[in-house]
Design a protein around this motif. Structure first.
Motif, PDB file in Angstrom:
ATOM      1  N   GLY A 127       0.865  -0.814   0.175  1.00  0.00           N
ATOM      2  CA  GLY A 127      -0.416  -0.069   0.348  1.00  0.00           C
ATOM      3  C   GLY A 127       1.149   0.983  -0.438  1.00  0.00           C
ATOM      4  O   GLY A 127       0.780   2.637  -0.630  1.00  0.00           O
ATOM      5  N   LEU A 128       2.076   0.880   1.006  1.00  0.00           N
ATOM      6  CA  LEU A 128       3.005   2.524   0.800  1.00  0.00           C
ATOM      7  C   LEU A 128       3.742   2.508  -0.268  1.00  0.00           C
ATOM      8  O   LEU A 128       4.032   3.810  -1.163  1.00  0.00           O
ATOM      9  N   ARG A 129       3.647   0.808  -1.065  1.00  0.00           N
ATOM     10  CA  ARG A 129       4.655   1.366  -2.179  1.00  0.00           C
ATOM     11  C   ARG A 129       3.458   2.266  -3.215  1.00  0.00           C
ATOM     12  O   ARG A 129       4.274   2.710  -3.737  1.00  0.00           O
ATOM     13  N   LEU A 130       2.891   1.490  -3.118  1.00  0.00           N
ATOM     14  CA  LEU A 130       1.186   2.162  -4.514  1.00  0.00           C
ATOM     15  C   LEU A 130       1.398   3.358  -4.684  1.00  0.00           C
ATOM     16  O   LEU A 130       1.329   4.484  -4.613  1.00  0.00           O
ATOM     17  N   ALA A 131       1.028   4.724  -2.500  1.00  0.00           N
ATOM     18  CA  ALA A 131       0.876   5.291  -2.624  1.00  0.00           C
ATOM     19  C   ALA A 131       2.434   6.150  -3.013  1.00  0.00           C
ATOM     20  O   ALA A 131       1.843   7.321  -4.107  1.00  0.00           O
ATOM     21  N   GLU A 132       3.484   5.652  -2.672  1.00  0.00           N
ATOM     22  CA  GLU A 132       4.634   6.237  -3.096  1.00  0.00           C
ATOM     23  C   GLU A 132       5.067   6.416  -4.467  1.00  0.00           C
ATOM     24  O   GLU A 132       5.197   7.939  -5.222  1.00  0.00           O
ATOM     25  N   ARG A 133       3.929   5.983  -5.391  1.00  0.00           N
ATOM     26  CA  ARG A 133       4.824   5.770  -6.935  1.00  0.00           C
ATOM     27  C   ARG A 133       3.424   6.947  -7.206  1.00  0.00           C
ATOM     28  O   ARG A 133       4.262   7.890  -8.449  1.00  0.00           O
ATOM     29  N   ARG A 134       2.650   7.508  -6.778  1.00  0.00           N
ATOM     30  CA  ARG A 134       1.003   8.045  -7.611  1.00  0.00           C
ATOM     31  C   ARG A 134       1.921   9.547  -6.733  1.00  0.00           C
ATOM     32  O   ARG A 134       1.607  10.097  -7.944  1.00  0.00           O
ATOM     33  N   LEU A 135       2.692   9.505  -5.565  1.00  0.00           N
ATOM     34  CA  LEU A 135       3.178  10.489  -5.006  1.00  0.00           C
ATOM     35  C   LEU A 135       4.343  10.889  -6.641  1.00  0.00           C
ATOM     36  O   LEU A 135       4.108  12.187  -6.041  1.00  0.00           O
ATOM     37  N   THR A 136       4.716  10.228  -6.654  1.00  0.00           N
ATOM     38  CA  THR A 136       6.327  10.456  -7.142  1.00  0.00           C
ATOM     39  C   THR A 136       6.095  10.669  -8.730  1.00  0.00           C
ATOM     40  O   THR A 136       7.289   9.751  -9.261  1.00  0.00           O
ATOM     41  N   ARG A 137       5.038  10.598  -9.663  1.00  0.00           N
ATOM     42  CA  ARG A 137       5.263  10.399 -10.564  1.00  0.00           C
ATOM     43  C   ARG A 137       5.705  10.887 -11.750  1.00  0.00           C
ATOM     44  O   ARG A 137       6.462  10.568 -13.101  1.00  0.00           O
ATOM     45  N   TRP A 138       5.853  11.740 -11.035  1.00  0.00           N
ATOM     46  CA  TRP A 138       7.280  13.016 -11.846  1.00  0.00           C
ATOM     47  C   TRP A 138       8.821  12.547 -11.851  1.00  0.00           C
ATOM     48  O   TRP A 138       9.223  12.676 -12.885  1.00  0.00           O
ATOM     49  N   ARG A 139       9.363  10.858 -10.944  1.00  0.00           N
ATOM     50  CA  ARG A 139      10.392  10.319 -10.985  1.00  0.00           C
ATOM     51  C   ARG A 139      10.553   9.350 -12.208  1.00  0.00           C
ATOM     52  O   ARG A 139       9.265   9.042 -12.455  1.00  0.00           O
ATOM     53  N   PRO A 140      11.115   8.853 -12.694  1.00  0.00           N
ATOM     54  CA  PRO A 140      11.363   7.682 -13.422  1.00  0.00           C
ATOM     55  C   PRO A 140      10.998   6.726 -12.860  1.00  0.00           C
ATOM     56  O   PRO A 140      12.544   6.616 -11.641  1.00  0.00           O
TER      57      PRO A 140
END
Length: 248
Positions: free
Chosen positions: A231-244
């Motif tokens: 869940g936290l990994r998914l949140a991290e991906r959504r919140l850092t979409r600007w990163r490669p």
């Protein structure tokens, strides 16, 4: 592709589990089928759900408090360098100290109730959040900060638009690590204080050599850990979409 590889690895683990249950003398190790049957009995007899809810309550409370306090302190240490340089040696020292060492003192001060459990979880979860947030703020792109100041940007705008986005990957990693350690400390807290929750069930079934029920509790803890981490990994991906992003 990754999902298939994970399913294959899980199938291999279940196979190894079954082989081990056949090789070990009966009563010392439960098979997958025995564990599944025990899970059904525990759910039907309402033995698992109350313990699960008790553990989740203290785990969520301690971890959430650790996230809030850790982000605040870590950000303050990174933004005000003298403050950070003053505290960092003490934070690193506390992070290197096993939190189990504080349990007798915590019990003496707070007793055996929910407050003691919450504090034990908090102490375990807060350190990764503080250190990762602190590191993230220190790694802020100083050129961007100087450019923003040159254009007249306020300190608040610099923080929200430059410092926070740059710190976010570090911060979320710290929360993910803290949540994992917090789950471990939940079981430790329940074993050392009032024997309740999933930790209490581990102590109960372990002392009685009821290995099928014991494995049910272990697997429940593993499932909680996977759910929280993913869940936290998914949140991290959504919140850092600007990163490669890595290709999967």
């Amino acid at each position: 592709m990754i999902a298939l590889l994970r399913l294959g690895f899980l199938a291999g683990l279940v196979l190894l589990w079954w082989v081990a249950s056949v090789q070990v003398p009966r009563g010392l190790f439960a098979s997958p089928l025995e564990t599944a049957a025990a899970a059904g009995r525990m759910l039907a007899e309402d033995r698992l759900a109350p313990a699960l809810m008790a553990s989740l309550r203290v785990y969520a409370t301690g971890t959430l408090l650790a996230a809030v306090a850790g982000i605040a302190l870590g950000a303050a240490m990174g933004l005000w360098r003298p403050f950070g340089r003053t505290l960092d040696i003490f934070v690193y020292a506390l992070a290197a100290t096993p939190r189990v060492a504080f349990i007798p003192l915590i019990i003496t001060l707070l007793g055996l109730g929910v407050e003691a459990k919450t504090l034990i979880i908090f102490l375990g979860a807060v350190m990764p959040v503080i250190l990762n947030t602190y590191t993230g703020v220190l790694n802020t792109d100083r050129d961007l900060v100087e450019m923003a100041r040159a254009t007249g940007a306020s300190q608040g705008r610099i923080f929200w638009h430059i410092v926070l986005p740059g710190t976010l990957p570090f911060l979320l990693t710290g929360i993910r690590l803290g949540a994992t350690i917090g789950l471990i400390n939940t079981v430790v807290a329940e074993l050392y204080t009032a024997v309740t929750g999933l930790g209490g069930l581990l102590a109960l079934y372990g002392s009685r050599f009821q290995m099928a029920e014991y494995f049910v509790v272990v697997l429940t803890l593993s499932l909680i850990g996977v759910t929280v981490t993913e869940g936290l990994r998914l949140a991290e991906r959504r919140l850092t979409r600007w990163r490669p992003q890595e290709t999967t």
